[in-house]
Design an enzyme around this catalytic site. Structure first.
Site, PDB file in Angstrom:
ATOM      1  N   CYS A   1       0.830  -1.201   0.000  1.00 30.27           N
ATOM      2  CA  CYS A   1       0.000   0.000   0.000  1.00 30.27           C
ATOM      3  C   CYS A   1       0.869   1.257   0.000  1.00 30.27           C
ATOM      4  CB  CYS A   1      -1.001  -0.042   1.148  1.00 30.27           C
ATOM      5  SG  CYS A   1      -2.433   0.987   0.804  1.00 30.27           S
TER       6      CYS A   1
ATOM      7  N   HIS B   1      -3.731  -4.953   0.465  1.00 32.41           N
ATOM      8  CA  HIS B   1      -3.124  -5.463   1.712  1.00 32.41           C
ATOM      9  C   HIS B   1      -3.188  -6.994   1.744  1.00 32.41           C
ATOM     10  CE1 HIS B   1      -2.559  -1.655   3.913  1.00 32.41           C
ATOM     11  NE2 HIS B   1      -3.586  -1.243   3.185  1.00 32.41           N
TER      12      HIS B   1
ATOM     13  N   GLU C   1      -1.667  -8.971   3.545  1.00 31.57           N
ATOM     14  CA  GLU C   1      -1.559  -9.500   4.920  1.00 31.57           C
ATOM     15  C   GLU C   1      -2.930  -9.781   5.535  1.00 31.57           C
ATOM     16  OE1 GLU C   1      -1.079  -6.380   4.039  1.00 31.57           O
ATOM     17  OE2 GLU C   1      -1.544  -4.949   5.630  1.00 31.57           O
TER      18      GLU C   1
HETATM   19  N1  GLN Z   1      -1.790   6.892   2.721  1.00 35.22           N
HETATM   20  C1  GLN Z   1      -1.891   6.110   1.531  1.00 35.22           C
HETATM   21  C2  GLN Z   1      -3.231   6.312   0.838  1.00 35.22           C
HETATM   22  O1  GLN Z   1      -4.159   6.784   1.437  1.00 35.22           O
HETATM   23  C3  GLN Z   1      -1.657   4.647   1.826  1.00 35.22           C
HETATM   24  C4  GLN Z   1      -2.660   4.026   2.756  1.00 35.22           C
HETATM   25  C5  GLN Z   1      -2.246   2.706   3.298  1.00 35.22           C
HETATM   26  O2  GLN Z   1      -1.072   2.349   3.261  1.00 35.22           O
HETATM   27  N2  GLN Z   1      -3.176   1.945   3.858  1.00 35.22           N
HETATM   28  O3  GLN Z   1      -3.371   5.996  -0.318  1.00 35.22           O
END
Ligand code: GLN
Length: 540
Positions: free
Chosen positions: A386, A512, A514
């Protein structure tokens, strides 16, 4: 008339102190019931007033666990998914905030017909409704964990609701109370008094526990169970010892060794009707967990590293993949802010792989970009999740594409090269959280890439929680420099996976992974990350 339910209820409460491991105890109870061939669902009540965990700081509350239907929930839901190999949904996590907002909304609509709206019965009825709506023919058990500690003001409405449920379904409800038995070193003794007090507190509310599970530094010795039995009005066989375990995954085995599964079945007068190899599979996983043939070190470069609960699912995903590959992975937690000076080589050399996790806010971003650059140049496997993928994109933009000042518009809204940006449709939506991509989205995998080598499927579903995206106007410039966009969302052409063809493993994903890794089914990207590390470490 006595009502009956085909879904049996196990309520898990906690006494004496918080953080005793109610979530793990609830999940482990689920594992042993699954091992006896039953279907088990879980419900977590959180007594705080937030409607969900979405806006809560991971420093205070640990990781936010996102379900496939996009609910931002408590991290215990992650334990439930991992222990039970079952997807949770919105309805599996209910907060006081959710309960109150539903009741207040009804009141505004005039649904209470002029009555005074009160905690009992209106709030307690709403809590009961949230439990009853999970009754169904397929699930023989619903384990329901009441967050907080008995004696807290916040959890009172929940305890009142479950007291009422016992009255309604006397033969279908079991109360399991988890407490602490402190060990006093100077007198070499385990002490039962705090447990007696917390059981008294429960009884004052009208709840008599059926089982007491005792967390302690060491196993309960002869005589202690008898004492707890006598003072807490629970038979000795129903006092369970839960001493500190080498890992959370040992807890189901500890419970099973005390025949807890059969005691529960006796309690409800149930007999198993189906065979299941769940417990055998669990034991195989655990055996591999301790059977290390190799050892590697992975650095996690993040912003919340002094509270590792903030990255709980990532830590566990590494454990699952490591167990599968029989390797011991030592995790080195590295504060990304500390990588903003000239110390990068010193801090990062010696690592076999680097993982850059998700996150929000600008603190420590430059340190993460430095870590990405280091891993890329040193040919060390690097896995970005992410925010981690976005950071890798920024590193590539600045240092490979030579786009000076390239950034994500989350951190620099005046950047000349917003290689990570909001989508146009999101810009005007202001409500906090309103623009996030949450929950499952499909991702199409490109043939001949590392992503395809990992997934072996054309179309996958992965969970998201973010606002910003790779900016497609730069796509061609990246591709010209050997960056491969190996996962694309077919619905809107968004980049979900990026990788560097010439590197052993320099892969970022916008989702994600995970959140979907389980002990009995590790996630393929974590498996590949560890495999590539092993190749670099042991086969060169
Ligand atoms: N801050 C980044 C976004 O909003 C990544 C978010 C995250 O890693 N969950 O896109």
């Amino acid at each position: 008339m006595k009502k009956r339910s085909s879904t049996k209820l196990i309520f898990v409460t906690g006494g004496v102190i918080s953080s005793l491991g109610k979530g793990i105890t609830a999940a482990s109870t689920g594992v042993i019931l699954k091992g006896k061939g039953f279907n088990v669902n879980v419900l977590k009540f959180d007594p705080y007033l937030n409607v969900d965990s979405g806006t809560m700081n991971p420093f205070q509350h640990g990781e936010v666990f996102v379900t496939k239907d996009g609910a931002e929930t408590d991290l215990d839901l992650g334990h439930y998914e991992r222990f039970l190999s079952r997807d949770m949904i919105q309805e599996n996590n209910v907060t006081t905030g959710k309960v109150y907002s539903t009741v207040i909304e009804k009141e505004r609509k005039g649904e209470f017909l002029g009555n005074t709206v009160q905690v009992v019965p209106h709030i307690s009825d709403e809590i009961k409704k949230r439990i009853y709506q999970l009754f169904n023919k397929e699930d023989q058990f619903l384990i329901c964990e009441i967050g907080g500690t008995v004696g807290d003001i916040e959890s009172l409405p929940f305890l009142e609701a479950i007291r009422q449920i016992k009255l309604e379904f006397p033969d279908d409800v079991m109360f399991l109370h988890l407490t602490l038995i402190p060990y006093i070193r100077t007198s070499d003794e385990l002490k039962t008094k705090p447990t007696q007090h917390s059981v008294n507190e429960l009884r004052r509310i009208g709840i008599q526990p059926d089982f007491i599970a005792c967390r302690s530094e060491r196993p309960l010795y002869e005589g202690i169970k008898a004492k707890i039995s006598l003072f807490c009005n629970v038979s000795e066989e129903r006092v369970i010892s839960l001493p500190d375990a080498p890992s959370i995954y040992d807890v189901p085995i500890n419970l099973e060794n005390q025949d807890f599964g059969n005691s529960i079945l006796d309690f409800f007068s149930l007999v198993p009707t189906r065979k299941s190899n769940y417990m055998d599979n669990w034991k195989t996983f655990l055996k591999n967990y301790y059977a290390h043939e190799k050892e590697i070190t992975v650095g996690i470069v993040g912003k919340y590293v002094n509270l590792t609960d903030s990255y709980m699912s990532i830590r566990e995903s590494i454990n699952h993949a490591s167990s599968f590959l029989k390797v011991k992975t030592i995790i080195k937690w590295i504060e990304s802010e500390s990588l903003e000076k000239d110390n990068i080589d010193e801090e990062l050399s010696g690592l076999d792989g680097i993982l850059i996790p998700g996150g929000f806010g600008s603190r420590g971003i430059e340190g993460m970009i430095n870590a990405s650059k280091f891993a890329r140049n040193a040919n060390i496997p690097c896995f970005g999740i992410c925010l981690g993928m976005q950071v890798m994109i920024i590193d590539l933009a600045r240092n490979v594409l030579e786009l000076k000042g390239a950034h994500s518009s989350e951190f620099d809204n005046k950047t000349s090269h917003p290689v990570v940006d909001l989508q146009k449709s999101q810009i005007d939506v202001e409500k906090m959280g309103g623009t996030q991509r949450l929950g499952h989205f499909p991702c199409r995998i490109t043939k001949g890439t590392k992503a395809m080598e990992s997934f072996g499927e054309n179309l996958i579903l992965e969970r998201h929680r973010h606002r910003y995206e790779f900016n497609n106007t730069y796509k061609k410039a990246f591709e010209d420099k050997g960056i491969v966009f190996s996962g694309i969302c077919p619905q809107n052409d968004l980049v979900e996976i990026s990788e560097l063809a010439s590197h052993p493993f320099f892969l970022g994903c916008q989702f994600h992974p995970e959140l979907q890794s389980r002990p009995l089914n590790p996630h393929s990207l974590f498996l590949m990350f560890i495999k590539k590390i092993l190749e670099g470490r042991y086969e060169n």
